[in-house]
Design an enzyme around this catalytic site. Structure first.
Site, PDB file in Angstrom:
ATOM      1  N   VAL A  75       0.888  -1.178   0.000  1.00  0.00           N
ATOM      2  CA  VAL A  75       0.000   0.000   0.000  1.00  0.00           C
ATOM      3  C   VAL A  75       0.921   1.221   0.000  1.00  0.00           C
ATOM      4  O   VAL A  75       1.844   1.301   0.825  1.00  0.00           O
ATOM      5  CB  VAL A  75      -0.928   0.013   1.238  1.00  0.00           C
ATOM      6  CG1 VAL A  75      -1.801   1.264   1.233  1.00  0.00           C
ATOM      7  CG2 VAL A  75      -1.796  -1.250   1.267  1.00  0.00           C
ATOM      8  N   GLY A  83      -7.250   0.768   5.906  1.00  0.00           N
ATOM      9  CA  GLY A  83      -7.993  -0.473   5.659  1.00  0.00           C
ATOM     10  C   GLY A  83      -7.787  -1.071   4.271  1.00  0.00           C
ATOM     11  O   GLY A  83      -8.397  -2.099   3.943  1.00  0.00           O
ATOM     12  N   GLY A  85      -4.955  -2.377   2.869  1.00  0.00           N
ATOM     13  CA  GLY A  85      -4.194  -3.628   2.925  1.00  0.00           C
ATOM     14  C   GLY A  85      -5.072  -4.790   3.384  1.00  0.00           C
ATOM     15  O   GLY A  85      -5.026  -5.885   2.817  1.00  0.00           O
ATOM     16  N   TYR A 116      -0.708  -9.182   9.795  1.00  0.00           N
ATOM     17  CA  TYR A 116      -1.199 -10.481   9.305  1.00  0.00           C
ATOM     18  C   TYR A 116      -1.942 -11.254  10.402  1.00  0.00           C
ATOM     19  O   TYR A 116      -2.935 -11.930  10.123  1.00  0.00           O
ATOM     20  CB  TYR A 116      -0.041 -11.306   8.733  1.00  0.00           C
ATOM     21  CG  TYR A 116       0.486 -10.692   7.453  1.00  0.00           C
ATOM     22  CD1 TYR A 116      -0.293 -10.682   6.309  1.00  0.00           C
ATOM     23  CD2 TYR A 116       1.744 -10.094   7.398  1.00  0.00           C
ATOM     24  CE1 TYR A 116       0.162 -10.095   5.134  1.00  0.00           C
ATOM     25  CE2 TYR A 116       2.208  -9.509   6.222  1.00  0.00           C
ATOM     26  CZ  TYR A 116       1.411  -9.511   5.101  1.00  0.00           C
ATOM     27  OH  TYR A 116       1.855  -8.926   3.947  1.00  0.00           O
TER      28      TYR A 116
HETATM   29  C1  LIG Z   1       1.645  -3.871   5.576  1.00  0.00           C
HETATM   30  C2  LIG Z   1       0.670  -3.059   4.745  1.00  0.00           C
HETATM   31  C3  LIG Z   1       0.321  -3.825   3.468  1.00  0.00           C
HETATM   32  C4  LIG Z   1      -0.614  -2.837   5.561  1.00  0.00           C
HETATM   33  O1  LIG Z   1      -1.566  -2.166   4.762  1.00  0.00           O
HETATM   34  P1  LIG Z   1      -2.482  -1.015   5.377  1.00  0.00           P
HETATM   35  O2  LIG Z   1      -3.475  -0.644   4.344  1.00  0.00           O
HETATM   36  O3  LIG Z   1      -1.623   0.060   5.903  1.00  0.00           O
HETATM   37  O4  LIG Z   1      -3.144  -1.788   6.593  1.00  0.00           O
HETATM   38  P2  LIG Z   1      -4.642  -1.612   7.175  1.00  0.00           P
HETATM   39  O5  LIG Z   1      -4.982  -0.179   7.218  1.00  0.00           O
HETATM   40  O6  LIG Z   1      -5.570  -2.500   6.416  1.00  0.00           O
HETATM   41  O7  LIG Z   1      -4.428  -2.175   8.658  1.00  0.00           O
HETATM   42  C5  LIG Z   1      -5.199  -3.206   9.196  1.00  0.00           C
HETATM   43  C6  LIG Z   1      -4.853  -3.353  10.644  1.00  0.00           C
HETATM   44  O8  LIG Z   1      -3.480  -3.747  10.762  1.00  0.00           O
HETATM   45  C7  LIG Z   1      -2.780  -2.791  11.542  1.00  0.00           C
HETATM   46  N1  LIG Z   1      -1.443  -2.639  10.975  1.00  0.00           N
HETATM   47  C8  LIG Z   1      -1.111  -2.122   9.793  1.00  0.00           C
HETATM   48  N2  LIG Z   1       0.225  -2.152   9.632  1.00  0.00           N
HETATM   49  C9  LIG Z   1       0.724  -2.699  10.773  1.00  0.00           C
HETATM   50  C10 LIG Z   1       2.022  -2.998  11.238  1.00  0.00           C
HETATM   51  N3  LIG Z   1       3.101  -2.740  10.497  1.00  0.00           N
HETATM   52  N4  LIG Z   1       2.160  -3.550  12.467  1.00  0.00           N
HETATM   53  C11 LIG Z   1       1.083  -3.816  13.221  1.00  0.00           C
HETATM   54  N5  LIG Z   1      -0.183  -3.555  12.844  1.00  0.00           N
HETATM   55  C12 LIG Z   1      -0.364  -3.006  11.628  1.00  0.00           C
HETATM   56  C13 LIG Z   1      -3.585  -1.514  11.452  1.00  0.00           C
HETATM   57  O9  LIG Z   1      -3.343  -0.684  12.559  1.00  0.00           O
HETATM   58  C14 LIG Z   1      -4.992  -2.055  11.414  1.00  0.00           C
HETATM   59  O10 LIG Z   1      -5.415  -2.384  12.726  1.00  0.00           O
HETATM   60  P3  LIG Z   1      -6.945  -2.147  13.206  1.00  0.00           P
HETATM   61  O11 LIG Z   1      -7.771  -3.039  12.328  1.00  0.00           O
HETATM   62  O12 LIG Z   1      -6.939  -2.567  14.630  1.00  0.00           O
HETATM   63  O13 LIG Z   1      -7.220  -0.708  12.982  1.00  0.00           O
HETATM   64  C15 LIG Z   1       1.246  -1.660   4.401  1.00  0.00           C
HETATM   65  O14 LIG Z   1       1.658  -1.040   5.589  1.00  0.00           O
HETATM   66  C16 LIG Z   1       2.422  -1.687   3.438  1.00  0.00           C
HETATM   67  O15 LIG Z   1       2.248  -1.725   2.234  1.00  0.00           O
HETATM   68  N6  LIG Z   1       3.648  -1.606   3.949  1.00  0.00           N
HETATM   69  C17 LIG Z   1       4.854  -1.522   3.107  1.00  0.00           C
HETATM   70  C18 LIG Z   1       5.100  -2.779   2.317  1.00  0.00           C
HETATM   71  C19 LIG Z   1       5.125  -4.009   3.205  1.00  0.00           C
HETATM   72  O16 LIG Z   1       5.938  -4.117   4.111  1.00  0.00           O
HETATM   73  N7  LIG Z   1       4.242  -4.957   2.907  1.00  0.00           N
HETATM   74  C20 LIG Z   1       4.148  -6.201   3.643  1.00  0.00           C
HETATM   75  C21 LIG Z   1       4.907  -7.252   2.950  1.00  0.00           C
HETATM   76  S1  LIG Z   1       4.928  -8.784   3.837  1.00  0.00           S
END
Ligand SMILES: CC(C)(COP(=O)(O)OP(=O)(O)OC[C@H]1O[C@@H](n2cnc3c(N)ncnc32)[C@H](O)[C@@H]1OP(=O)(O)O)[C@@H](O)C(=O)NCCC(=O)NCCS
Length: 135
Positions: A75, A83, A85, A116
């Site tokens: 994202v 929300g 991701g 996750y």
């Molecule tokens: C990881 C990633 C995909 C999450 O997507 P996002 O759209 O920011 O996540 P969401 O908004 O859907 O979050 C869902 C929940 O997870 C939590 N969350 C998101 N990132 C988190 C993290 N790094 N650590 C802990 N919790 C996290 C949010 O707080 C949210 O919690 P809630 O439901 O209690 O409010 C995004 O941060 C990203 O793209 N990061 C960079 C690339 C990456 O590292 N990808 C993962 C590869 S394995």
């Protein structure tokens, strides 16, 4: 802001720009062409657009039955924590369920385990971790 979730391969340039936000290719191991070929060979993918701008992505690599891996969950930093991701991950898992797939694996990036876990994934047992080798 109009967010659309589409099951189509994104534009090569746009995907590369989104991918670059992660820092995963900091040493330039993969070219733009490599990455486009990789995502084009996915079993299934979700590309997310704000109007027509690519802002997020996620994909499945699978044999359609037994081994299935989710990868490249990205994202754009400007759109994180809204929300998006979660929605991508849920759509990918839903596609697996519809197809009769029973086991989905992924490798969590550092610091993302709790993201996750919130969506029902569990860590592999400590004596059965994921393994890797760069060749
Ligand atoms: C990881 C990633 C995909 C999450 O997507 P996002 O759209 O920011 O996540 P969401 O908004 O859907 O979050 C869902 C929940 O997870 C939590 N969350 C998101 N990132 C988190 C993290 N790094 N650590 C802990 N919790 C996290 C949010 O707080 C949210 O919690 P809630 O439901 O209690 O409010 C995004 O941060 C990203 O793209 N990061 C960079 C690339 C990456 O590292 N990808 C993962 C590869 S394995």
């Amino acid at each position: 802001m109009t967010i659309n979730y589409r099951g189509t391969v994104p534009n090569k340039e746009e995907f590369y720009q989104l991918y670059e936000t992660t820092g995963w290719n900091a040493n330039g191991t993969f070219t733009k062409e490599d990455l486009f070929k990789a995502i084009s060979n996915s079993w299934y993918l979700i590309s997310v657009y704000n109007d027509e701008k690519l802002i997020a992505f996620g994909r499945i690599i699978s044999d359609g039955v037994y081994q299935t891996f989710i990868g490249d969950m990205i994202v754009h930093p400007d759109y994180q924590n809204r929300g998006i991701g979660s929605k991508i991950l849920n759509l990918l898992v839903e596609k697996c369920k519809e197809s009769g797939i029973k086991w989905v694996q992924l490798s969590s990036a550092r610091g993302k385990i709790d993201f996750y876990k919130k969506l029902g994934f569990q860590e592999r047992p400590i004596d059965g971790p994921g393994m890797q080798k760069f060749i």
